[in-house]
Design a protein around this motif. Structure first.
Motif, PDB file in Angstrom:
ATOM      1  N   ARG A 181      -1.038  12.342   1.208  1.00 15.28           N
ATOM      2  CA  ARG A 181      -0.225  11.517   0.981  1.00 15.28           C
ATOM      3  C   ARG A 181       0.021  10.614   2.316  1.00 15.28           C
ATOM      4  NH1 ARG A 181       1.146   8.154  -2.221  1.00 15.28           N
ATOM      5  NH2 ARG A 181       0.888   9.993  -3.664  1.00 15.28           N
ATOM      6  N   TYR A 184      -2.593   8.021   2.496  1.00 17.69           N
ATOM      7  CA  TYR A 184      -2.165   6.686   1.461  1.00 17.69           C
ATOM      8  C   TYR A 184      -0.964   6.135   1.710  1.00 17.69           C
ATOM      9  CZ  TYR A 184      -4.747   8.862  -2.569  1.00 17.69           C
ATOM     10  OH  TYR A 184      -5.906   9.363  -3.469  1.00 17.69           O
ATOM     11  N   ASP A 185       0.102   6.659   2.546  1.00 15.04           N
ATOM     12  CA  ASP A 185       1.145   5.961   3.069  1.00 15.04           C
ATOM     13  C   ASP A 185       0.720   4.929   4.062  1.00 15.04           C
ATOM     14  OD1 ASP A 185       2.952   7.409   1.358  1.00 15.04           O
ATOM     15  OD2 ASP A 185       3.385   8.577   2.897  1.00 15.04           O
ATOM     16  N   TYR A 188      -1.219   1.914   2.025  1.00 19.66           N
ATOM     17  CA  TYR A 188      -0.449   1.214   1.336  1.00 19.66           C
ATOM     18  C   TYR A 188       0.555   0.201   2.280  1.00 19.66           C
ATOM     19  CZ  TYR A 188      -1.043   4.162  -2.600  1.00 19.66           C
ATOM     20  OH  TYR A 188      -1.635   5.153  -3.578  1.00 19.66           O
ATOM     21  N   GLU A 189       0.928   0.823   3.527  1.00 23.26           N
ATOM     22  CA  GLU A 189       1.550   0.075   4.427  1.00 23.26           C
ATOM     23  C   GLU A 189       0.904  -1.341   4.937  1.00 23.26           C
ATOM     24  OE1 GLU A 189       4.592  -1.286   7.034  1.00 23.26           O
ATOM     25  OE2 GLU A 189       4.663  -0.209   5.431  1.00 23.26           O
ATOM     26  N   ARG A 193       0.371  -1.323  -1.919  1.00 22.29           N
ATOM     27  CA  ARG A 193       0.060  -0.459  -2.921  1.00 22.29           C
ATOM     28  C   ARG A 193      -1.108  -0.867  -4.090  1.00 22.29           C
ATOM     29  NH1 ARG A 193       1.879   4.601  -5.016  1.00 22.29           N
ATOM     30  NH2 ARG A 193       1.030   4.833  -7.136  1.00 22.29           N
ATOM     31  N   ASP A 194      -0.827  -2.080  -4.713  1.00 23.30           N
ATOM     32  CA  ASP A 194      -1.701  -2.655  -5.714  1.00 23.30           C
ATOM     33  C   ASP A 194      -3.076  -3.011  -5.082  1.00 23.30           C
ATOM     34  OD1 ASP A 194       0.397  -2.532  -7.463  1.00 23.30           O
ATOM     35  OD2 ASP A 194       1.010  -4.570  -7.367  1.00 23.30           O
ATOM     36  N   ALA A 196      -4.437  -1.670  -2.289  1.00 23.02           N
ATOM     37  CA  ALA A 196      -5.238  -0.502  -1.984  1.00 23.02           C
ATOM     38  C   ALA A 196      -5.701   0.154  -3.350  1.00 23.02           C
ATOM     39  CB  ALA A 196      -4.028   0.373  -1.134  1.00 23.02           C
ATOM     40  N   LEU A 197      -5.030   0.160  -4.379  1.00 26.07           N
ATOM     41  CA  LEU A 197      -5.543   0.920  -5.595  1.00 26.07           C
ATOM     42  C   LEU A 197      -6.787   0.055  -6.055  1.00 26.07           C
ATOM     43  CD1 LEU A 197      -2.047   1.949  -7.256  1.00 26.07           C
ATOM     44  CD2 LEU A 197      -3.908   3.357  -6.180  1.00 26.07           C
TER      45      LEU A 197
END
Length: 316
Positions: A181, A184-185, A188-189, A193-194, A196-197
């Motif tokens: 996590r 991921y955090d 995403y920063e 998020r979108d 990165a995914l």
């Protein structure tokens, strides 16, 4: 001390005068505001004045002030060092998805970023809150955007105190995700998020447990191994020998928070001793003064270090 512009004064004083409060708490002075100037009174007025001049210089060069920066500038001034002369906070690594510039905030962080730029293998070792992972991910995103790397790989050993993966609910991915996590955090920063995914779906970014690295050769990638203090000697050697053509690796860890079972030696500690003089590898040791989280984090780390120096065998 004269202040020429109202917005500069507001930035200098901070919300509810929090920055001036830090100056008063750090020096034997009282601060009095008189329209377009501030007056420093007390036994350390000269020293406090030097710190305020540094802060004004940051604002005049387009920088921003927050309590973390003020505390850091005061700490440097106490050591006879200059924040502005160190070139900290001038080099933008990248922008977050919200448009916020990501920069080194301390001299230790600036050296860390410089090493990542210049070396293909860098160890960032230091306490919590020093930006080891955050800055490494920022550098990885910058390299990917500049097409210096074709892929970002973020890895972490799945080790935590008192728990084992098999006892956690869910399938394998659901079991390992909590350990990954923090990576991921940070991703995403930087990307949102979108985005990165989408990168993950296109295999542009991979977030994996360290065990998944065995047998691979990682070419043209920017690889980050986080929480490396929880690797064994064998795992660390395995990871370091994955480095392929055109790749760069950053290994981060905090040697004061090792969660390996008793009797297992940290691969990070072993690597620091075994590889310390290998040409082409940089070891960056961040310190308590490089902590950029809540000011209490710096004090907590300092208190633990002092306590353990005074009584290394104490367990509380």
């Amino acid at each position: 001390m004269r202040i020429d512009h109202e917005h500069v004064a507001k930035e200098l004083f901070g919300s509810l005068d929090v920055n001036l409060g830090i100056i008063e708490d750090s020096y034997d002075v009282s601060v009095v505001q008189r329209q377009d100037e501030i007056v420093l009174k007390g036994g350390e007025a000269a020293e406090a004045g030097e710190a305020v001049s540094e802060l004004l210089g940051i604002l005049e060069s387009g920088g921003r002030l927050d309590p973390q920066t003020v505390n850091y500038v005061v700490g440097l001034q106490r050591k006879g060092l200059s924040y502005r002369a160190s070139n900290v906070n001038r080099d933008v690594i990248c922008f977050t998805h919200r448009g916020k510039p990501v920069k080194a905030k301390t001299m230790g962080q600036a050296e860390y970023v410089k090493s990542i730029r210049e070396r293909d293998l860098v160890f960032g070792i230091g306490p919590a809150g020093t930006g080891k992972t955050y800055l490494a991910v920022a550098m990885a995103v910058n390299a990917f955007k500049n097409r210096e790397s074709e892929k970002i790989i973020l890895a972490r050993p799945a080790v935590e105190a008192g728990e084992r993966l098999g006892f956690l609910p869910g399938d394998l991915q659901e079991k390992v995700d909590p350990y990954l996590r923090p990576l991921y955090d940070a991703l995403y920063e930087m990307l949102g998020r979108d985005a990165a995914l989408r990168m993950k779906e296109r295999d542009g970014v991979e977030v994996v447990p360290l065990a998944y690295m065995r047998g691979r050769t990682l070419d043209r990638s920017f690889i980050i191994l986080d929480e490396a203090q929880n690797t064994t000697k064998e795992q660390m050697k395995m990871f370091l020998t994955r480095l392929g053509v055109g790749s760069k690796a950053v290994i981060t860890g905090d040697v004061t928070q090792i969660d390996l079972p008793d009797g297992r030696k940290s691969g990070l500690l072993h690597a620091a001793k075994a590889l310390g003089h290998v040409k082409g590898i940089d070891f960056c040791f961040l310190k308590e003064s490089d902590v950029v989280r809540h000011p209490l984090v710096r004090r907590i780390i300092g208190a633990y270090e002092s306590f353990e120096r005074e009584d290394p065998g104490a367990d509380g």
